[in-house]
Design an enzyme around this catalytic site. Structure first.
Site, PDB file in Angstrom:
ATOM      1  N   CYS A 156     -16.523  82.345  15.714  1.00  0.00           N
ATOM      2  CA  CYS A 156     -17.167  83.615  15.389  1.00  0.00           C
ATOM      3  C   CYS A 156     -18.641  83.429  15.066  1.00  0.00           C
ATOM      4  CB  CYS A 156     -16.427  84.264  14.220  1.00  0.00           C
ATOM      5  SG  CYS A 156     -17.243  85.761  13.665  1.00  0.00           S
ATOM      6  N   CYS A 176     -19.979  85.535  12.190  1.00  0.00           N
ATOM      7  CA  CYS A 176     -19.581  85.078  10.844  1.00  0.00           C
ATOM      8  C   CYS A 176     -20.366  83.830  10.457  1.00  0.00           C
ATOM      9  CB  CYS A 176     -18.102  84.698  10.795  1.00  0.00           C
ATOM     10  SG  CYS A 176     -16.990  85.805  11.632  1.00  0.00           S
ATOM     11  N   ASP A 177     -20.511  82.882  11.386  1.00  0.00           N
ATOM     12  CA  ASP A 177     -20.995  81.549  11.028  1.00  0.00           C
ATOM     13  C   ASP A 177     -22.364  81.191  11.610  1.00  0.00           C
ATOM     14  OD1 ASP A 177     -18.580  81.181   9.715  1.00  0.00           O
ATOM     15  OD2 ASP A 177     -17.601  80.434  11.522  1.00  0.00           O
TER      16      ASP A 177
END
Ligand code: NDP
Length: 328
Positions: A132, A135-136
């Site tokens: 992701c 997200c990261d």
């Protein structure tokens, strides 16, 4: 006893909830492990109608949830591990031991990101290996990263990361990208994205703490080589979240639910126990049964159809006749 139990909190589940709640059925929605589904990790959604300039996936899902709540949907976090579908009353079993009995059921459990299953992947998950970018990606600001895959998801991840990272190398096992033309054009035109074709991932290695390299095989020459990368984003497709129904209902070899699409225009779950005919009162919407379109808008449309069909089904039950509404 619930009137309508909805499993899943993606566009299909929330849309079903909006329709069922507006029909006065007081639905209960069990959200699953990733509340909001796949769009929670999608930055730009440009093709959901009504948003001329696109919208943020996270915000879109929050708005859908708020809309469902506004009309009286109740929410419960939890993971469904099994269903009892025989008979008029269906029962859902949750991981924490909760049992929920319901008159009708909408399965909208979606799909989850696939992993490569190569050595080092589990070891470096969360320490360089991710599925992701939204997200990261932040953790890889100014660093070199790779994205594995050649579909729309991989292109989207690469474009997102190219705004943060030094260089993004897309590793694609074939000579061509599978992504849509518009995404391909954007990727190939980006000065900080390099697409490497014929690259098959073999393993991830690192210093024990963090990922440092991905090892590749050239699909034409079989030559092995390694590539320096502090981050690796796996974007190779999805698996339907239907394991809890395995052996009980009809599904294809990949686990996508088989449905009867002629069932009043709504996808109804079919089962061997019902001679591959629809299980009464059980409806299906979204990616858990769709490996072709897999779009938020198609999932939302199916959620709408499932809720309307559940409403009609409830109205046809003898217990319902003569009552203004079934109370929970
Ligand atoms: P896809 O199945 O379309 O693409 C998967 C990619 O990963 C392919 O390039 C495939 O390669 C590659 N791949 C699969 N397994 C491996 C492996 N073991 N090693 C290396 N590469 C592998 O999945 P997506 O998630 O990209 O897209 C799914 C659907 O969602 C599509 O319909 C897409 O259009 C849609 N989508 C739409 C978006 C939007 O509209 N904003 C955003 C994201 C997705 P190969 O081609 O060789 O099989």
């Amino acid at each position: 006893m619930e009137n309508v139990l909805i499993l899943g909190s993606g566009p299909a589940g929330y849309t079903a909830a909006i329709y069922a709640a507006r029909a006065g059925l007081k639905p209960l929605l069990v959200s699953g492990p990733q509340v909001g589904g796949q769009l929670m990790t999608t930055t730009d959604v440009e093709n959901y109608p009504g948003f001329e300039r696109g919208c943020n996936g996270f915000e879109l899902m929050q708005a859908m949830q708020a809309q469902a709540a506004r009309f009286g949907t109740r929410f419960q976090e939890g993971m469904v591990t099994g269903l009892e579908l025989a008979g008029r009353v269906k029962t859902a079993f949750l991981e924490d031991g909760t049992r929920i009995a319901t008159r009708s059921l909408i399965v909208a459990t979606g799909a989850s990101a696939k992993w490569l299953g190569i050595p080092g992947e589990d070891e470096y998950k969360g320490r360089g290996v991710s599925a992701c970018a939204t997200c990261d990606g932040f953790f890889f600001k100014g660093k070199d990263v790779v994205v594995i895959g050649g579909g729309d998801t991989a292109c989207e991840e690469a474009l997102y990361l190219a705004n943060l990272c030094k260089y993004v190398i897309m590793l694609v096992r074939k000579d061509t990208l599978r992504a849509s033309q518009i995404m391909q054009r954007r990727v190939y035109a980006h000065s900080r994205i390099l697409v490497r074709h014929g690259a098959e991932p073999l393993r991830f290695t690192g210093d024990g703490e963090r990922l440092t390299q991905i090892w590749l095989r050239d699909s034409k020459t079989n030559h092995e080589s390694s590539l320096y990368a502090e981050g690796a984003f796996v974007a190779i497709g999805h698996t339907p979240n239907t394991q809890f129904l395995k052996g009980q209902v009809d599904m294809d070899a990949h686990g996508y639910l088989k449905t009867d699409p002629t069932h009043f225009g709504c996808s109804a779950l079919t089962s061997k126990a019902y001679h591959h005919a629809p299980v009464p009162g059980v409806f299906v919407a979204g990616d858990c049964a769709d490996h072709v379109y897999r779009q938020a808008v198609t999932a939302a449309g199916e959620g709408c159809k499932a809720a309307l069909q559940a409403e009609r089904y409830l109205a046809s039950l003898p217990a319902y006749l003569g009552e203004a509404k079934i109370e929970t």
